[in-house]
Design an enzyme around this catalytic site. Structure first.
Site: not given
Ligand code: NOJ
Length: 545
Positions: A261, A199
């Site tokens: 991500e 993440d």
């Molecule tokens: C990316 C995640 O996919 C999202 O859902 C989240 O709100 C943010 N990162 C913060 O962790």
């Protein structure tokens, strides 16, 4: 390597399948539905977070990285899910959230108790405020969800949170933070995890001195920040962290993977995350954001392939996830306006039929590309965004933090319809569902589509079977030049030719390809003359005349 051409299915645990009727999906619910993923034909699943959490951001605020929230089950349920998936030949990717913890994490509680200057506070990013009495935040950074990225604590200091106030950012300059996450990796690798989706992989390291930033606040609204890098995103220092994680994964053999991500552009910058000694994959969000027209699609595909080729990594493709408006709705309206903002009942509404037609064409285009593809639960049903959720049902922190101006991401997180005529459409044994399901969703239910020729579900199944048989994921793309490059996209991948018609007129395949063809798969029926209508993708075998 299995992951180079894998199709990986994202499960959003709270919305997939509810085993106990409390209205929230859970791990036993997922285990009970694994055969669906086998039948669909994917290689792996990625589970969004299920760890103990106050759920300030639907579990992306983790209070304990080594356990399961009672909402979703127990650690034994996680072990069982991993074992059941493996028994079916499915790999399991977990979600790792290293940029921030929850404010309920014992480290943060200790940091608050220990006070300014303490070792406990140094695990986070605490600073004194500006202004004569420290009454102003330390800098002007904004939270991705809206409002200041700083919150003041009772002793006067402020802590940084790039997301919600319940998600304090960790200080990755602190060695104990680094050691802790290597240990967390090992904890789940030992339990059989096949890898981690990381993440906010572009956020862990901040520029020293935390300078003010006067450009748009967030990369999540699409970046054109190609020349100036924001001080909170994509700093060079993040790569050393991923090199150390890669070393940890390598101890477990070559098959465990890291997926970034990272909302980073351009593609060349993103490719740095997948250099040979770093992560294995990075989500291709530039692809997800590309406009629905032939030149834009060709451009993003070409750029994506070139950027990953340059570092020797396979490319990935994705159209939907739990953070963006579902592609079946996005493609039925002006997608740039709604991608991250969401759609509410007072907004212009998507054209559902057009959106689904294009979504099916987009999916067949994506699944014919070489590389690895990510699917988001429900897209195999052609599920649209829930665009008329009542305000009081919304739970995304972005709704509140934007002063109720951005409806947010709840519309793509609505529980899945499995059975048309059951309470909660078969999501669980009761009629409860943590977000209300639209009254029109019976037609999208799995049991209305299974075995029905031409349904979106059967279209996905056939595509995934053919993709494997034709070895499209491990193939090589070469463009087919046509007389209508603004309207039609055509490419070869091995012995298969793929054509998408974006233009207003139907296209004759034999004229376009100067060859007789055999249609292998199509996102909609061809017209009476065998031509490819607007917003349709076909996969064909070309036969020599
Ligand atoms: C990316 C995640 O996919 C999202 O859902 C989240 O709100 C943010 N990162 C913060 O962790």
């Amino acid at each position: 390597m299995w992951w180079c051409d894998a199709v990986i299915y994202q499960v959003y645990p709270r919305s997939f399948a509810d085993s106990d009727g409390d209205g929230y999906g859970d791990l036993p619910g997922i285990t009970a539905r694994l055969d669906h993923l086998v039948e669909l034909g994917v290689d792996a699943l990625w589970l969004s977070p299920f760890y103990p959490s106050p759920q300030a951001d639907a579990g992306y605020d983790v209070a304990d990285y080594r356990d399961v929230d009672p909402l979703f089950g127990t650690l034994a349920d996680a072990d069982e899910l991993i074992a059941a998936a493996k028994a079916r030949g499915l790999r399991v990717i977990l979600d790792l959230v290293p940029n921030h913890t929850s404010d309920a994490h014992p480290w943060f509680t200790a940091a608050l108790g220990a006070g300014p200057g303490s070792a406990e506070r140094d695990r986070y990013i605490f600073r004194d405020g500006r202004g004569s009495h420290g009454e102003l935040p330390p800098n002007n950074w904004q939270s991705v969800f809206g409002g200041p990225a700083w919150t003041q604590v009772p002793d006067g200091q402020w802590y940084l949170h790039l997301f919600d106030a319940g998600q304090p950012d960790l200080n990755w300059d602190n060695p104990s933070v680094r050691a802790e996450f290597e240990d967390i990796l090992r904890f789940w690798l030992d339990r059989g995890a096949d890898g981690f989706r990381v993440d906010v992989a572009h956020g862990l390291v901040k520029q020293a001195q935390l300078p003010d930033w006067h450009h748009p606040p967030t990369p999540l609204t699409g970046t054109d920040l190609t020349s100036v890098r924001p001080p909170m995103w994509d700093q060079d220092g993040v790569h050393e962290i991923y090199r150390s994680w890669r070393r940890v994964l390598s101890e477990y053999g070559p098959d465990r993977i890291l997926v970034a991500e990272a909302w980073v552009q351009p593609a060349e910058r993103l490719a740095q995350y997948v250099r040979p000694d770093e992560m294995h994959q990075a989500f291709n969000f530039e692809y997800l954001q590309a406009a629905w027209d032939a030149p834009s699609q060709r451009n993003v595909i070409t750029r994506s392939l070139a950027a990953t080729d340059a570092v020797g990594a396979p490319t990935t493709w994705v159209l939907s996830n739990h953070d963006v408006v579902r592609h079946a709705s996005r493609l039925g309206m002006d997608m740039e306006l709604v991608l991250h903002k969401g759609i509410g009942p007072r907004d212009p509404q998507p054209d559902e039929e057009l959106g689904l037609r294009r979504a099916r064409a987009a999916t067949l285009l994506m699944l014919a590309l070489p590389g690895s593809a990510y699917l988001y639960q429900g897209e195999e049903l052609g599920l649209p965004e829930h665009t008329t959720l009542p305000d009081e049902a919304r739970q995304d922190p972005g709704w509140r933090r934007s002063n109720y101006t951005a409806p947010g991401r709840d519309g793509c997180r609505v529980p899945i319809p499995w059975q048309a005529d059951a309470p909660s459409y078969g999501f669980g044994p009761s009629d409860r569902s943590w977000l209300p399901q639209p009254p029109t969703w019976a037609r999208y239910a799995l049991d209305r589509q299974r075995g029905v020729p031409g349904s979106t579900y059967e279209m996905y199944r056939t595509a995934l079977r053919l993709r494997r048989e034709l070895e499209l994921g491990s193939g090589t793309l070469s463009w087919v030049e046509t007389d209508v490059p603004d309207q039609v996209l055509a490419f070869r991948n091995g012995d298969t030719t793929v054509v998408t018609n974006f233009g207003p007129e139907p296209v004759s395949l034999s004229e376009l390809l100067s060859s007789e063809v055999k249609v292998l798969h199509a996102s909609a029926d061809l017209d009476d003359g065998g031509k490819v209508p607007t917003d349709v993708t076909v996969w064909v075998a070309t036969l020599t005349r």
